[in-house]
Scaffold this motif. Structure first.
Motif, PDB file in Angstrom:
ATOM      1  N   MET A   1      42.333   5.512  71.152  1.00 40.56           N
ATOM      2  CA  MET A   1      41.440   6.582  70.681  1.00 40.56           C
ATOM      3  C   MET A   1      40.303   5.986  69.868  1.00 40.56           C
ATOM      4  SD  MET A   1      42.304   9.977  68.413  1.00 40.56           S
ATOM      5  CE  MET A   1      42.756   9.028  66.965  1.00 40.56           C
ATOM      6  N   ALA A   2      39.056   6.385  70.165  1.00 40.08           N
ATOM      7  CA  ALA A   2      37.879   5.938  69.419  1.00 40.08           C
ATOM      8  C   ALA A   2      37.496   7.020  68.424  1.00 40.08           C
ATOM      9  CB  ALA A   2      36.735   5.664  70.386  1.00 40.08           C
ATOM     10  N   ASP A   3      37.176   6.615  67.207  1.00 38.87           N
ATOM     11  CA  ASP A   3      36.869   7.574  66.146  1.00 38.87           C
ATOM     12  C   ASP A   3      35.680   7.056  65.334  1.00 38.87           C
ATOM     13  OD1 ASP A   3      36.770   9.368  64.102  1.00 38.87           O
ATOM     14  OD2 ASP A   3      38.910   9.326  63.657  1.00 38.87           O
ATOM     15  N   ILE A   4      34.608   7.852  65.283  1.00 31.70           N
ATOM     16  CA  ILE A   4      33.426   7.500  64.478  1.00 31.70           C
ATOM     17  C   ILE A   4      33.062   8.702  63.626  1.00 31.70           C
ATOM     18  CG2 ILE A   4      30.963   6.934  64.521  1.00 31.70           C
ATOM     19  CD1 ILE A   4      31.467   5.348  67.060  1.00 31.70           C
ATOM     20  N   SER A   5      32.812   8.453  62.340  1.00 31.95           N
ATOM     21  CA  SER A   5      32.460   9.519  61.410  1.00 31.95           C
ATOM     22  C   SER A   5      31.008   9.359  60.979  1.00 31.95           C
ATOM     23  CB  SER A   5      33.387   9.475  60.189  1.00 31.95           C
ATOM     24  OG  SER A   5      33.067  10.516  59.290  1.00 31.95           O
ATOM     25  N   ILE A   6      30.264  10.452  61.029  1.00 27.04           N
ATOM     26  CA  ILE A   6      28.842  10.441  60.673  1.00 27.04           C
ATOM     27  C   ILE A   6      28.631  11.364  59.488  1.00 27.04           C
ATOM     28  CG2 ILE A   6      26.499  10.906  61.482  1.00 27.04           C
ATOM     29  CD1 ILE A   6      27.710  10.583  64.354  1.00 27.04           C
ATOM     30  N   GLY A   7      28.036  10.828  58.417  1.00 29.01           N
ATOM     31  CA  GLY A   7      27.814  11.610  57.210  1.00 29.01           C
ATOM     32  C   GLY A   7      26.348  11.753  56.874  1.00 29.01           C
ATOM     33  N   THR A   8      26.019  12.840  56.170  1.00 26.26           N
ATOM     34  CA  THR A   8      24.641  13.070  55.753  1.00 26.26           C
ATOM     35  C   THR A   8      24.621  14.007  54.553  1.00 26.26           C
ATOM     36  OG1 THR A   8      22.484  13.935  56.422  1.00 26.26           O
ATOM     37  CG2 THR A   8      24.406  14.987  57.379  1.00 26.26           C
ATOM     38  N   ALA A   9      23.577  13.905  53.759  1.00 26.77           N
ATOM     39  CA  ALA A   9      23.421  14.801  52.617  1.00 26.77           C
ATOM     40  C   ALA A   9      22.669  16.068  53.001  1.00 26.77           C
ATOM     41  CB  ALA A   9      22.677  14.078  51.490  1.00 26.77           C
ATOM     42  N   GLN A  61      35.024   2.305  74.245  1.00 21.78           N
ATOM     43  CA  GLN A  61      34.362   2.092  72.961  1.00 21.78           C
ATOM     44  C   GLN A  61      32.860   1.909  73.128  1.00 21.78           C
ATOM     45  OE1 GLN A  61      35.466   2.281  69.966  1.00 21.78           O
ATOM     46  NE2 GLN A  61      37.689   2.024  69.984  1.00 21.78           N
ATOM     47  N   ALA A  62      32.475   1.082  74.126  1.00 19.92           N
ATOM     48  CA  ALA A  62      31.048   0.818  74.347  1.00 19.92           C
ATOM     49  C   ALA A  62      30.312   2.089  74.772  1.00 19.92           C
ATOM     50  CB  ALA A  62      30.876  -0.276  75.391  1.00 19.92           C
ATOM     51  N   ALA A  69      24.858   6.276  69.262  1.00 19.04           N
ATOM     52  CA  ALA A  69      23.612   5.606  68.885  1.00 19.04           C
ATOM     53  C   ALA A  69      22.400   6.353  69.435  1.00 19.04           C
ATOM     54  CB  ALA A  69      23.618   4.167  69.385  1.00 19.04           C
ATOM     55  N   ARG A  70      22.516   6.823  70.658  1.00 17.17           N
ATOM     56  CA  ARG A  70      21.401   7.557  71.253  1.00 17.17           C
ATOM     57  C   ARG A  70      21.161   8.879  70.520  1.00 17.17           C
ATOM     58  NH1 ARG A  70      22.054   9.012  77.404  1.00 17.17           N
ATOM     59  NH2 ARG A  70      23.576  10.442  76.494  1.00 17.17           N
ATOM     60  N   LEU A 139      27.752  -0.055  64.429  1.00 21.19           N
ATOM     61  CA  LEU A 139      28.978   0.597  64.886  1.00 21.19           C
ATOM     62  C   LEU A 139      29.982  -0.373  65.501  1.00 21.19           C
ATOM     63  CD1 LEU A 139      27.587   3.911  66.426  1.00 21.19           C
ATOM     64  CD2 LEU A 139      28.687   3.580  64.208  1.00 21.19           C
ATOM     65  N   ARG A 140      29.548  -1.556  65.850  1.00 18.98           N
ATOM     66  CA  ARG A 140      30.495  -2.567  66.356  1.00 18.98           C
ATOM     67  C   ARG A 140      31.438  -3.045  65.253  1.00 18.98           C
ATOM     68  NH1 ARG A 140      25.650  -4.515  68.948  1.00 18.98           N
ATOM     69  NH2 ARG A 140      25.660  -3.935  71.168  1.00 18.98           N
TER      70      ARG A 140
END
Length: 292
Positions: A1-9, A61-62, A69-70, A139-140
């Motif tokens: 499982m791939a997991d990426i978290s994106i945060g912002t104010a 993953q790639a 990224a896009r 992200l790598r």
């Protein structure tokens, strides 16, 4: 499982909408996608989880990182870029009023590639390519990215380019303001002048010079213009300044500009139109135009 978290104010909703749309494309590639929202302090996060569903092809993953990224590069260029420009203008040029800052912002947008035109589109594509490369590299080695921090610490070259765009925009704004003040001054001179002639024909000659003709289309020769010509021709000749000064002195009630190449507008013709507003018309096909 791939997991990426994106945060912002700020603008977490924009991130959710964009990621939700792009993650649907991953589902078409045989991947299960789940989005989860959370918060920590002043930051909101969207966590993207991708799991294989048996029908996927290639490196999960790639593929996942490329979609993220896009999406982020598009959001940075489409939303954060404008916020960054506005912040720079507000913080560094606070002495301009709100309307002036808004004009500077418009100039800045044009310098970073907003608007029509091939060169502008290429500018935005170059920005996007560089930002995507930076995000992919990050992200790598990381599965959490905070947009504001990433821009500040990982996109320093990009931020510097935005700062340079703002500086050029301020220069553009000041030049335009000076030009408008100059036009207003010339209009004032015209308004207080008594018209010395009814009509003047303006012809542009080879080499940049101009010829003025009277109502009978004869070369205009007026004694009181001789001293003006003497003053203007000392040193290097500027035919455009000479033309505008002569027209202001004559203050004609009507000006006809013979300009067969009317699609190639230049500054002096625009200036004449502004200063003598309502008195100017263009002729593109008469004996004088053809004779040129």
């Amino acid at each position: 499982m791939a997991d990426i978290s994106i945060g912002t104010a700020r603008h977490i909703d924009l991130i959710k909408i964009r990621l939700g749309r792009d993650m649907k494309n991953l589902e078409k590639e045989g991947l299960k996608v789940r989005l989860k929202e959370s918060s920590a302090g002043r930051f909101n996060f969207v966590s993207c989880q991708v799991m294989p569903d048996g029908g996927q092809k290639g490196d999960i993953q790639a593929i996942f990182r490329h979609h993220i990224a896009r999406s982020l590069s598009d959001l940075i260029l489409g939303q954060w870029q404008k916020l960054l420009l506005k912040d720079m203008i507000r913080e560094n040029y606070y002495y301009f009023n709100e309307e002036e800052r808004q004009n500077i912002f418009k100039y800045a947008l044009s310098h970073v590639g907003y608007g029509r035109g091939g060169r502008k589109a290429v500018c935005q594509q170059l920005f996007k390519k560089r930002i995507m490369e930076k995000i992919l590299d990050f992200l790598r080695h990381n599965n959490q990215i905070i947009v504001e921090g990433f821009i500040r610490f990982r996109l320093k070259d990009y931020v510097e380019q935005l700062e340079q765009a703002v500086e050029r925009a301020v220069d553009d704004f000041l030049m335009e303001r000076e030009y408008q003040e100059f036009i207003q001054l010339l209009k004032y001179f015209v308004e207080i002048q008594e018209s010395r002639v009814e009509l003047v024909h303006v012809l542009k000659l080879p080499g940049g010079a101009f010829q003025l003709l009277d109502e009978q289309k004869q070369v205009l020769r007026v004694d009181y213009l001789e001293n003006l010509f003497m003053d203007l021709t000392e040193g290097e000749i500027n035919y455009e300044d000479m033309l505008i000064s002569t027209l202001i002195t004559l203050a004609p009630k009507q000006i006809v500009i013979h300009n067969p190449d009317c699609e190639k507008k230049n500054t002096v013709m625009e200036t004449i139109n502004l200063v003598f507003w309502g008195r100017v018309r263009e002729c593109t096909d008469c004996s004088l135009c053809r004779k040129k």
